[in-house]
Design a protein around this motif. Structure first.
Motif, PDB file in Angstrom:
ATOM      1  N   ARG A  52       1.397  -1.227   0.530  1.00  0.00           N
ATOM      2  CA  ARG A  52      -0.436   0.246  -0.195  1.00  0.00           C
ATOM      3  C   ARG A  52       0.772   1.175  -0.114  1.00  0.00           C
ATOM      4  O   ARG A  52       0.687   2.120  -0.667  1.00  0.00           O
ATOM      5  CB  ARG A  52      -0.769   0.049   1.692  1.00  0.00           C
ATOM      6  CG  ARG A  52      -2.151   1.050   1.130  1.00  0.00           C
ATOM      7  CD  ARG A  52      -2.740   1.010   2.510  1.00  0.00           C
ATOM      8  NE  ARG A  52      -3.832   2.156   2.484  1.00  0.00           N
ATOM      9  CZ  ARG A  52      -4.650   2.118   2.234  1.00  0.00           C
ATOM     10  NH1 ARG A  52      -5.562   1.184   1.157  1.00  0.00           N
ATOM     11  NH2 ARG A  52      -5.349   3.961   1.594  1.00  0.00           N
ATOM     12  N   ILE A  53       1.793   1.921   0.600  1.00  0.00           N
ATOM     13  CA  ILE A  53       2.943   2.730   1.432  1.00  0.00           C
ATOM     14  C   ILE A  53       3.338   2.681  -0.121  1.00  0.00           C
ATOM     15  O   ILE A  53       3.567   4.216  -0.825  1.00  0.00           O
ATOM     16  CB  ILE A  53       3.925   2.684   2.154  1.00  0.00           C
ATOM     17  CG1 ILE A  53       2.768   2.338   3.492  1.00  0.00           C
ATOM     18  CG2 ILE A  53       4.803   3.610   2.247  1.00  0.00           C
ATOM     19  CD1 ILE A  53       3.680   1.843   4.329  1.00  0.00           C
ATOM     20  N   THR A  54       4.489   2.007  -1.047  1.00  0.00           N
ATOM     21  CA  THR A  54       4.376   1.587  -2.281  1.00  0.00           C
ATOM     22  C   THR A  54       4.486   1.679  -3.084  1.00  0.00           C
ATOM     23  O   THR A  54       4.759   2.765  -4.407  1.00  0.00           O
ATOM     24  CB  THR A  54       5.660   1.292  -2.519  1.00  0.00           C
ATOM     25  OG1 THR A  54       4.515  -0.498  -2.411  1.00  0.00           O
ATOM     26  CG2 THR A  54       6.877   0.363  -1.258  1.00  0.00           C
ATOM     27  N   HIS A  55       2.790   1.627  -3.299  1.00  0.00           N
ATOM     28  CA  HIS A  55       1.706   1.414  -4.953  1.00  0.00           C
ATOM     29  C   HIS A  55       1.227   3.452  -4.342  1.00  0.00           C
ATOM     30  O   HIS A  55       1.337   3.939  -5.217  1.00  0.00           O
ATOM     31  CB  HIS A  55       0.657   0.968  -4.386  1.00  0.00           C
ATOM     32  CG  HIS A  55      -0.338   0.719  -5.817  1.00  0.00           C
ATOM     33  ND1 HIS A  55      -0.979   1.466  -6.082  1.00  0.00           N
ATOM     34  CD2 HIS A  55       0.023   0.494  -7.392  1.00  0.00           C
ATOM     35  CE1 HIS A  55      -1.784   2.191  -6.947  1.00  0.00           C
ATOM     36  NE2 HIS A  55      -0.977   0.244  -7.672  1.00  0.00           N
ATOM     37  N   GLN A  56       1.333   3.424  -3.277  1.00  0.00           N
ATOM     38  CA  GLN A  56       0.925   5.005  -3.465  1.00  0.00           C
ATOM     39  C   GLN A  56       1.760   6.281  -3.104  1.00  0.00           C
ATOM     40  O   GLN A  56       1.295   7.381  -3.689  1.00  0.00           O
ATOM     41  CB  GLN A  56       0.565   5.541  -2.144  1.00  0.00           C
ATOM     42  CG  GLN A  56      -0.660   6.146  -1.331  1.00  0.00           C
ATOM     43  CD  GLN A  56      -1.707   6.428  -0.644  1.00  0.00           C
ATOM     44  OE1 GLN A  56      -2.159   5.644   0.196  1.00  0.00           O
ATOM     45  NE2 GLN A  56      -2.662   7.504  -0.012  1.00  0.00           N
ATOM     46  N   TYR A  57       2.921   6.409  -3.058  1.00  0.00           N
ATOM     47  CA  TYR A  57       3.963   6.819  -2.912  1.00  0.00           C
ATOM     48  C   TYR A  57       5.024   6.373  -3.679  1.00  0.00           C
ATOM     49  O   TYR A  57       6.566   6.843  -3.270  1.00  0.00           O
ATOM     50  CB  TYR A  57       4.627   6.736  -1.292  1.00  0.00           C
ATOM     51  CG  TYR A  57       3.621   7.405  -0.532  1.00  0.00           C
ATOM     52  CD1 TYR A  57       2.862   8.997  -0.609  1.00  0.00           C
ATOM     53  CD2 TYR A  57       2.453   6.496   0.290  1.00  0.00           C
ATOM     54  CE1 TYR A  57       2.278   9.284   0.445  1.00  0.00           C
ATOM     55  CE2 TYR A  57       1.784   6.705   1.419  1.00  0.00           C
ATOM     56  CZ  TYR A  57       0.881   8.291   1.369  1.00  0.00           C
ATOM     57  OH  TYR A  57       0.383   8.997   1.653  1.00  0.00           O
ATOM     58  N   ILE A  58       4.805   5.521  -5.025  1.00  0.00           N
ATOM     59  CA  ILE A  58       5.527   5.107  -5.663  1.00  0.00           C
ATOM     60  C   ILE A  58       6.877   6.154  -6.420  1.00  0.00           C
ATOM     61  O   ILE A  58       7.946   6.436  -6.102  1.00  0.00           O
ATOM     62  CB  ILE A  58       4.753   4.420  -6.867  1.00  0.00           C
ATOM     63  CG1 ILE A  58       6.466   3.755  -7.335  1.00  0.00           C
ATOM     64  CG2 ILE A  58       4.671   5.622  -7.519  1.00  0.00           C
ATOM     65  CD1 ILE A  58       6.614   2.380  -6.923  1.00  0.00           C
ATOM     66  N   GLU A  59       6.219   7.554  -6.911  1.00  0.00           N
ATOM     67  CA  GLU A  59       6.868   8.662  -6.848  1.00  0.00           C
ATOM     68  C   GLU A  59       8.531   8.706  -5.908  1.00  0.00           C
ATOM     69  O   GLU A  59       8.778   9.389  -6.589  1.00  0.00           O
ATOM     70  CB  GLU A  59       6.191   9.831  -6.424  1.00  0.00           C
ATOM     71  CG  GLU A  59       5.918  10.796  -5.826  1.00  0.00           C
ATOM     72  CD  GLU A  59       4.407   9.798  -5.026  1.00  0.00           C
ATOM     73  OE1 GLU A  59       3.161  10.201  -4.461  1.00  0.00           O
ATOM     74  OE2 GLU A  59       3.753   8.807  -6.418  1.00  0.00           O
ATOM     75  N   PHE A  60       8.687   8.531  -4.826  1.00  0.00           N
ATOM     76  CA  PHE A  60       9.998   8.345  -3.716  1.00  0.00           C
ATOM     77  C   PHE A  60      10.616   7.741  -4.013  1.00  0.00           C
ATOM     78  O   PHE A  60      11.326   7.588  -3.897  1.00  0.00           O
ATOM     79  CB  PHE A  60       8.962   8.230  -2.147  1.00  0.00           C
ATOM     80  CG  PHE A  60       8.268   9.803  -2.341  1.00  0.00           C
ATOM     81  CD1 PHE A  60       8.502  11.188  -2.074  1.00  0.00           C
ATOM     82  CD2 PHE A  60       6.793   9.804  -1.905  1.00  0.00           C
ATOM     83  CE1 PHE A  60       8.112  12.272  -1.315  1.00  0.00           C
ATOM     84  CE2 PHE A  60       5.720  10.994  -1.337  1.00  0.00           C
ATOM     85  CZ  PHE A  60       6.615  12.418  -1.168  1.00  0.00           C
ATOM     86  N   VAL A  61      10.170   6.778  -4.715  1.00  0.00           N
ATOM     87  CA  VAL A  61      10.654   5.520  -4.635  1.00  0.00           C
ATOM     88  C   VAL A  61      10.616   5.128  -6.170  1.00  0.00           C
ATOM     89  O   VAL A  61      12.848   5.500  -6.297  1.00  0.00           O
ATOM     90  CB  VAL A  61      10.085   3.787  -4.950  1.00  0.00           C
ATOM     91  CG1 VAL A  61      11.038   2.489  -4.660  1.00  0.00           C
ATOM     92  CG2 VAL A  61       8.968   4.103  -2.866  1.00  0.00           C
TER      93      VAL A  61
END
Length: 221
Positions: free
Chosen positions: A109-118
């Motif tokens: 959930r975290i990586t999908h929602q905030y993928i722009e940071f990764v």
């Protein structure tokens, strides 16, 4: 195009399910079969992306040979010679299922929602790459979890294989059109590492009659 995107995302999400089975199945032979399914799914993704980058066909072919044929053959042969039952892990069955479920749900959930940071690239913001990257990071963590929590040496190998698939999925998702992507994918295959690990594990089993990684400290070469 939208239907293809959904199809790719479905295959990608299936990698989480197969990773779950590889890790949590206590029968090592069944874990090997689950890994074969995951490997076939990975090869399918490479073939789909290869329609835009024909170099990926070579990666799909080598991945099929190593992931679907050679590595499972080596694992199953070793399991036949030793045991198909996993050495009891550090965390019990129920506790492990609950813990890895929480890890998967939260991390995906975290990586999908905030993928722009990764992965701060325009392509990563779009589907199916957004889902693919979230899945790749999630199964990478699942592989790491397997390596750290499982005491059975064969499960450590499975953890490495899952981790590798996470890296390869992120690679093909971040740079699907680069010719170098296929080259990097081929040379980063862990088949040699698997062979070396099985050699070490054979020494552990012959000396202690167990695949418990805690016995490694007792080895003398």
């Amino acid at each position: 195009m939208e239907e293809l995107t959904k199809y790719i995302s479905t295959i990608s999400l299936s990698l989480i399910i197969t990773s779950y089975l590889v890790i949590e199945l206590r029968n090592l032979r069944l874990s090997a079969y689950a890994y074969i399914v995951q490997a076939v799914l990975m090869c399918s993704l490479f073939v789909i992306f290869a329609t835009k980058n024909h170099g990926l066909y070579y990666w799909a072919l080598t991945a099929f040979i190593t992931k679907v044929v050679i590595i499972p053959y080596l694992l199953l042969r070793f399991i036949r010679r030793t045991t198909d039952q996993e050495f009891p892990p550090l965390i019990g069955y129920v506790g492990s299922i609950l813990l890895i479920t929480i890890i998967v749900l939260v991390f995906y959930r975290i990586t999908h929602q905030y993928i722009e940071f990764v992965a701060p690239t325009p392509a990563a913001m779009e589907e199916p790459f957004r889902t693919n990257l979230a899945v790749s990071f999630t199964i990478f963590i699942m592989g790491l979890y397997c390596i750290l929590v499982r005491r059975d040496a064969i499960k450590t190998v499975y953890g490495l294989l899952i981790l590798e698939n996470g890296v390869h999925l992120s690679l093909v998702s971040l740079a699907p059109l680069l010719r170098e992507t296929a080259i990097i994918g081929v040379v980063s295959d862990v088949v040699i590492a698997v062979i070396l690990l099985l050699y070490v594990i054979s020494g552990v089993y012959e000396k202690f009659g167990s695949t418990d990684t805690f016995q490694l400290k007792g080895l003398r070469w």
